[in-house]
Design a protein around this motif. Structure first.
Motif, PDB file in Angstrom:
ATOM      1  N   ILE A 385       0.841  -1.207   0.000  1.00  0.00           N
ATOM      2  CA  ILE A 385       0.000   0.000   0.000  1.00  0.00           C
ATOM      3  C   ILE A 385       0.873   1.254   0.000  1.00  0.00           C
ATOM      4  CG2 ILE A 385      -1.630   1.354   1.363  1.00  0.00           C
ATOM      5  CD1 ILE A 385      -2.875  -1.287   2.296  1.00  0.00           C
ATOM      6  N   ILE A 386       1.881   1.268   0.892  1.00  0.00           N
ATOM      7  CA  ILE A 386       2.772   2.425   0.948  1.00  0.00           C
ATOM      8  C   ILE A 386       3.523   2.583  -0.366  1.00  0.00           C
ATOM      9  CG2 ILE A 386       4.793   3.394   2.108  1.00  0.00           C
ATOM     10  CD1 ILE A 386       3.836   1.960   4.658  1.00  0.00           C
ATOM     11  N   THR A 387       3.907   1.466  -0.951  1.00  0.00           N
ATOM     12  CA  THR A 387       4.620   1.506  -2.227  1.00  0.00           C
ATOM     13  C   THR A 387       3.736   2.093  -3.325  1.00  0.00           C
ATOM     14  OG1 THR A 387       5.925  -0.440  -1.586  1.00  0.00           O
ATOM     15  CG2 THR A 387       5.856   0.127  -3.932  1.00  0.00           C
ATOM     16  N   VAL A 388       2.463   1.685  -3.367  1.00  0.00           N
ATOM     17  CA  VAL A 388       1.536   2.203  -4.373  1.00  0.00           C
ATOM     18  C   VAL A 388       1.359   3.708  -4.213  1.00  0.00           C
ATOM     19  CG1 VAL A 388      -0.887   2.203  -5.100  1.00  0.00           C
ATOM     20  CG2 VAL A 388       0.301   0.039  -4.735  1.00  0.00           C
ATOM     21  N   ILE A 389       1.249   4.171  -2.958  1.00  0.00           N
ATOM     22  CA  ILE A 389       1.109   5.602  -2.724  1.00  0.00           C
ATOM     23  C   ILE A 389       2.338   6.347  -3.236  1.00  0.00           C
ATOM     24  CG2 ILE A 389       0.944   7.381  -0.931  1.00  0.00           C
ATOM     25  CD1 ILE A 389      -0.707   5.388   0.715  1.00  0.00           C
ATOM     26  N   MET A 390       3.527   5.792  -2.971  1.00  0.00           N
ATOM     27  CA  MET A 390       4.754   6.437  -3.431  1.00  0.00           C
ATOM     28  C   MET A 390       4.837   6.434  -4.954  1.00  0.00           C
ATOM     29  SD  MET A 390       7.435   4.907  -0.609  1.00  0.00           S
ATOM     30  CE  MET A 390       8.828   5.638  -1.451  1.00  0.00           C
ATOM     31  N   ILE A 391       4.419   5.333  -5.584  1.00  0.00           N
ATOM     32  CA  ILE A 391       4.448   5.261  -7.052  1.00  0.00           C
ATOM     33  C   ILE A 391       3.521   6.316  -7.658  1.00  0.00           C
ATOM     34  CG2 ILE A 391       3.859   3.818  -9.043  1.00  0.00           C
ATOM     35  CD1 ILE A 391       4.653   1.389  -7.344  1.00  0.00           C
ATOM     36  N   ILE A 392       2.304   6.415  -7.115  1.00  0.00           N
ATOM     37  CA  ILE A 392       1.345   7.408  -7.628  1.00  0.00           C
ATOM     38  C   ILE A 392       1.893   8.816  -7.441  1.00  0.00           C
ATOM     39  CG2 ILE A 392      -0.939   8.418  -7.228  1.00  0.00           C
ATOM     40  CD1 ILE A 392      -1.983   5.641  -6.628  1.00  0.00           C
ATOM     41  N   SER A 393       2.514   9.073  -6.281  1.00  0.00           N
ATOM     42  CA  SER A 393       3.074  10.396  -6.028  1.00  0.00           C
ATOM     43  C   SER A 393       4.177  10.733  -7.029  1.00  0.00           C
ATOM     44  CB  SER A 393       3.637  10.461  -4.597  1.00  0.00           C
ATOM     45  OG  SER A 393       2.634  10.173  -3.652  1.00  0.00           O
ATOM     46  N   VAL A 394       5.073   9.779  -7.255  1.00  0.00           N
ATOM     47  CA  VAL A 394       6.179  10.016  -8.186  1.00  0.00           C
ATOM     48  C   VAL A 394       5.660  10.244  -9.597  1.00  0.00           C
ATOM     49  CG1 VAL A 394       8.203   8.961  -9.278  1.00  0.00           C
ATOM     50  CG2 VAL A 394       7.874   8.774  -6.801  1.00  0.00           C
ATOM     51  N   PHE A 395       4.726   9.395 -10.057  1.00  0.00           N
ATOM     52  CA  PHE A 395       4.192   9.544 -11.411  1.00  0.00           C
ATOM     53  C   PHE A 395       3.455  10.877 -11.581  1.00  0.00           C
ATOM     54  CE2 PHE A 395       3.979   4.701 -12.264  1.00  0.00           C
ATOM     55  CZ  PHE A 395       5.345   4.723 -12.519  1.00  0.00           C
ATOM     56  N   THR A 396       2.750  11.291 -10.538  1.00  0.00           N
ATOM     57  CA  THR A 396       2.012  12.550 -10.623  1.00  0.00           C
ATOM     58  C   THR A 396       2.962  13.735 -10.728  1.00  0.00           C
ATOM     59  OG1 THR A 396       0.225  11.596  -9.285  1.00  0.00           O
ATOM     60  CG2 THR A 396       0.277  13.982  -9.488  1.00  0.00           C
ATOM     61  N   VAL A 397       4.017  13.736  -9.902  1.00  0.00           N
ATOM     62  CA  VAL A 397       4.985  14.836  -9.945  1.00  0.00           C
ATOM     63  C   VAL A 397       5.701  14.871 -11.293  1.00  0.00           C
ATOM     64  CG1 VAL A 397       7.117  15.739  -8.936  1.00  0.00           C
ATOM     65  CG2 VAL A 397       5.300  14.882  -7.449  1.00  0.00           C
ATOM     66  N   GLY A 407      -1.866  13.417 -16.415  1.00  0.00           N
ATOM     67  CA  GLY A 407      -1.252  12.551 -15.414  1.00  0.00           C
ATOM     68  C   GLY A 407      -1.630  12.899 -14.001  1.00  0.00           C
ATOM     69  N   LEU A 408      -2.131  14.115 -13.783  1.00  0.00           N
ATOM     70  CA  LEU A 408      -2.524  14.529 -12.437  1.00  0.00           C
ATOM     71  C   LEU A 408      -3.750  13.777 -11.944  1.00  0.00           C
ATOM     72  CD1 LEU A 408      -2.001  18.395 -12.771  1.00  0.00           C
ATOM     73  CD2 LEU A 408      -0.388  16.686 -11.925  1.00  0.00           C
ATOM     74  N   THR A 409      -4.553  13.275 -12.874  1.00  0.00           N
ATOM     75  CA  THR A 409      -5.791  12.595 -12.477  1.00  0.00           C
ATOM     76  C   THR A 409      -5.546  11.169 -12.006  1.00  0.00           C
ATOM     77  OG1 THR A 409      -6.149  11.873 -14.765  1.00  0.00           O
ATOM     78  CG2 THR A 409      -7.137  13.961 -14.097  1.00  0.00           C
ATOM     79  N   ILE A 410      -4.305  10.715 -12.023  1.00  0.00           N
ATOM     80  CA  ILE A 410      -4.012   9.348 -11.612  1.00  0.00           C
ATOM     81  C   ILE A 410      -4.308   9.126 -10.135  1.00  0.00           C
ATOM     82  CG2 ILE A 410      -1.599   9.632 -10.895  1.00  0.00           C
ATOM     83  CD1 ILE A 410      -0.922   7.157 -12.500  1.00  0.00           C
ATOM     84  N   THR A 411      -4.401  10.221  -9.373  1.00  0.00           N
ATOM     85  CA  THR A 411      -4.701  10.117  -7.940  1.00  0.00           C
ATOM     86  C   THR A 411      -6.108   9.596  -7.684  1.00  0.00           C
ATOM     87  OG1 THR A 411      -5.343  12.447  -7.969  1.00  0.00           O
ATOM     88  CG2 THR A 411      -3.095  11.947  -7.316  1.00  0.00           C
ATOM     89  N   PHE A 412      -6.975   9.535  -8.709  1.00  0.00           N
ATOM     90  CA  PHE A 412      -8.336   9.030  -8.517  1.00  0.00           C
ATOM     91  C   PHE A 412      -8.380   7.508  -8.373  1.00  0.00           C
ATOM     92  CE2 PHE A 412      -9.390  13.144 -10.482  1.00  0.00           C
ATOM     93  CZ  PHE A 412     -10.327  13.593  -9.570  1.00  0.00           C
ATOM     94  N   PHE A 413      -7.271   6.817  -8.670  1.00  0.00           N
ATOM     95  CA  PHE A 413      -7.290   5.356  -8.572  1.00  0.00           C
ATOM     96  C   PHE A 413      -7.428   4.925  -7.116  1.00  0.00           C
ATOM     97  CE2 PHE A 413      -5.268   5.338 -12.818  1.00  0.00           C
ATOM     98  CZ  PHE A 413      -6.109   4.406 -13.422  1.00  0.00           C
ATOM     99  N   PRO A 414      -8.242   3.891  -6.850  1.00  0.00           N
ATOM    100  CA  PRO A 414      -8.387   3.386  -5.471  1.00  0.00           C
ATOM    101  C   PRO A 414      -7.119   2.662  -5.035  1.00  0.00           C
ATOM    102  CG  PRO A 414      -9.620   2.018  -7.014  1.00  0.00           C
ATOM    103  CD  PRO A 414      -9.094   3.174  -7.807  1.00  0.00           C
ATOM    104  N   MET A 415      -6.391   3.237  -4.096  1.00  0.00           N
ATOM    105  CA  MET A 415      -5.067   2.721  -3.739  1.00  0.00           C
ATOM    106  C   MET A 415      -5.138   1.342  -3.078  1.00  0.00           C
ATOM    107  SD  MET A 415      -3.449   6.275  -2.324  1.00  0.00           S
ATOM    108  CE  MET A 415      -3.513   7.765  -3.333  1.00  0.00           C
TER     109      MET A 415
END
Length: 501
Positions: A385-397, A407-415
């Motif tokens: 879970i923590i890894t997925v959050i970090m991946i989403i954060s990196v991809f968004t930035v 690419g900013l909308t990727i945060t809508f995925f259910p983590m």
């Protein structure tokens, strides 16, 4: 053996109730079955002008209510410095302005919006008591009796009697009619003669609705009670008029405008037409009707927007059941594709697919390393879970830095769902190989895409949001599919050798 009769009764009940609710909503609230239709709203503005005399002012204007063909959805005034109230009286609704003292030319505005609504809910109010005959003297009474006698011979009931009277008043050769119209208006004369026969009739004021009309005056008409409902007569043609593009502004026969503390009063009307969406029309009609209802449209806009997406989830569930039960498509998780499709609705399809593949692919690589550490399940899932959050954060930035706004909308995925998906696919890879991962992962993506296409379809979104009863029909279909025990389409290849033989 357990009887299946109660189950089939439940299915039938769900379908009947769901369809009945939808039909009721269509018939009563006028919600169309298809999206994209428009409803017409007439906006009518009354302009009241008078000369104040430097003393207390009180102005009373007759106002319309919901009637045949129209639902009143809004009304307001523009009258700075004046007190204002809408009053329900025995003689109908009236708008009242008041001020302690005023002098000079005064202009007041009253505006209302009437929704064209063939299902308008309005009461039919029969007349009370007996008719009081009009008091007519001398030659006026003689002329009225002569007109009445001639009309009586050519008529069979209240409606035809009124029609014949109007014909006589439109006859320029009729001296009796000319004598009466010298003393009173044509409408008042007809109502007076009908009262001699004991027939309930009243003078009403109507507006001919034409887009862009300015400074229009009230048209006097006559309504006659035919023992069941009020019949409207056009005094110029003598025929019963329809309510299409005809708004009854003053339906009780009371004075249109009364002014105390002023002189030279007059009222004129301006009219414009506009089109609104079915959702707006339904919202306005529900707000206009002061009744207890359980419609989603009665909620605040923010909650309505939330439910607009929630109501699409049963459609996704139905598609998943169809693909898994009838087609035999394998997915990673039962309803994970539905949640991914909901995310696709927010991110759009192509950015969502790319983001999903990047997150899951990167997560599988990291998960393969975690499997070598022999961690406990709870710790491993938490790490994923923590890894997925970090991946989403990196991809968004990264997407923001290189200018990819999508690419900013990727945060809508259910983590959490993504984390479990990565965990399941990793275990599947270890136990059954990469082929099964591709089969189930591909099945999940295919299902998510199909659910996304259904969720973004205008017709589907219109039905699920505007007709809550459809949810019961979907539930009944899912229950029926839950009893299917036959072959799936994907199993047909097992019998392909038999076809060759």
């Amino acid at each position: 053996m357990t009887s299946r009769v109660p189950f089939y009764l439940l299915i039938s009940l769900l379908i009947i109730v769901g369809m009945s609710m939808s039909i009721y909503r269509h018939n009563v609230y006028g919600v169309p079955w298809t999206a994209g239709q428009k409803h017409q709203v007439w906006e009518v503005e009354a302009r009241v002008e008078f000369q104040a005399k430097g003393e207390p002012v009180k102005v009373s204007l007759a106002t319309p209510d919901t009637q045949e063909g129209f639902t009143l959805i809004n009304e307001n005034t523009s009258s700075p410095g004046y007190g204002f109230a809408l009053i329900n009286t025995e003689d109908g609704r009236r708008a009242e302005w008041s001020k302690r003292e005023e002098n000079g030319q005064q202009i007041l505005y009253f505006k209302n919006q009437m929704l064209v609504d063939e299902n308008a809910n309005y009461p039919i109010e029969p007349p009370l008591g007996n008719v009081t005959p009009a008091v007519l003297d001398g030659p006026i009474k003689t002329a009225a009796d002569a007109l009445l006698e001639q009309a009586r011979q050519r008529s069979a009931d209240n409606v035809t009697l009124a029609r014949e009277l109007i014909k006589q008043f439109n006859d320029k050769e009729s001296q009796n009619a000319a004598l009466l119209t010298k003393e009173m208006s044509k409408a008042q004369a007809i109502v007076a003669i009908l009262s001699l026969e004991g027939i309930h009739a009243r003078v009403v004021g109507a507006l001919q609705l034409e887009d862009g009309r300015r400074r229009q005056n009230i048209i006097p008409m006559v309504e006659v009670w035919d023992n069941e409902e009020w019949q409207l007569f056009n005094l110029d043609t003598g025929v019963q008029d329809t309510f299409e593009n005809l708004l009854i502004w003053n339906e009780k026969g009371t004075p249109l405008l009364e002014v105390m503390g002023g002189t030279n009063s007059q009222v004129s009307f301006s009219i414009i037409a506009q089109d609104i969406s079915p959702q707006q029309a339904t919202d306005e009609k529900i707000q206009a009707e002061s009744l207890l209802n359980f419609s989603i449209h009665s909620l605040p806009i923010e909650e309505q927007a939330m439910f607009k997406t929630i109501m699409l989830i049963p459609i996704g569930a139905l598609i998943v059941v169809l693909l898994r039960v009838l087609v035999g498509l394998k997915t990673s998780g039962t309803f994970m594709p539905v949640l991914i499709a909901v995310a696709f609705v927010q991110t759009q399809l192509v950015p969502g697919l790319v983001g999903f593949l990047l997150i899951v692919g990167t997560g599988l690589i990291i998960r393969s390393y975690l499997s070598r550490l022999n961690l406990l399940l709870v710790a491993r899932i938490s790490a994923v879970i923590i890894t997925v959050i970090m991946i989403i954060s990196v991809f968004t930035v990264v997407a923001f830095k290189i200018g990819l706004v999508e690419g900013l909308t990727i945060t809508f995925f259910p983590m959490i769902i993504l984390s479990w998906t990565i965990e399941r696919m990793s275990i599947l890879w270890e136990e059954e190989g990469a082929k099964q991962v591709l089969i189930q992962g591909g099945g999940s993506l295919l299902t998510a895409v199909l659910v996304y296409l259904a969720m973004t379809n205008d017709f589907v979104r219109h039905l699920t949001f505007n007709f809550v009863g459809i949810q019961l029909v979907i539930l009944a279909l899912i229950l029926m599919l839950g009893n299917y025990t036959g072959y799936r389409l994907s199993e047909l290849k097992r019998f392909k050798p038999l076809v060759k033989d």
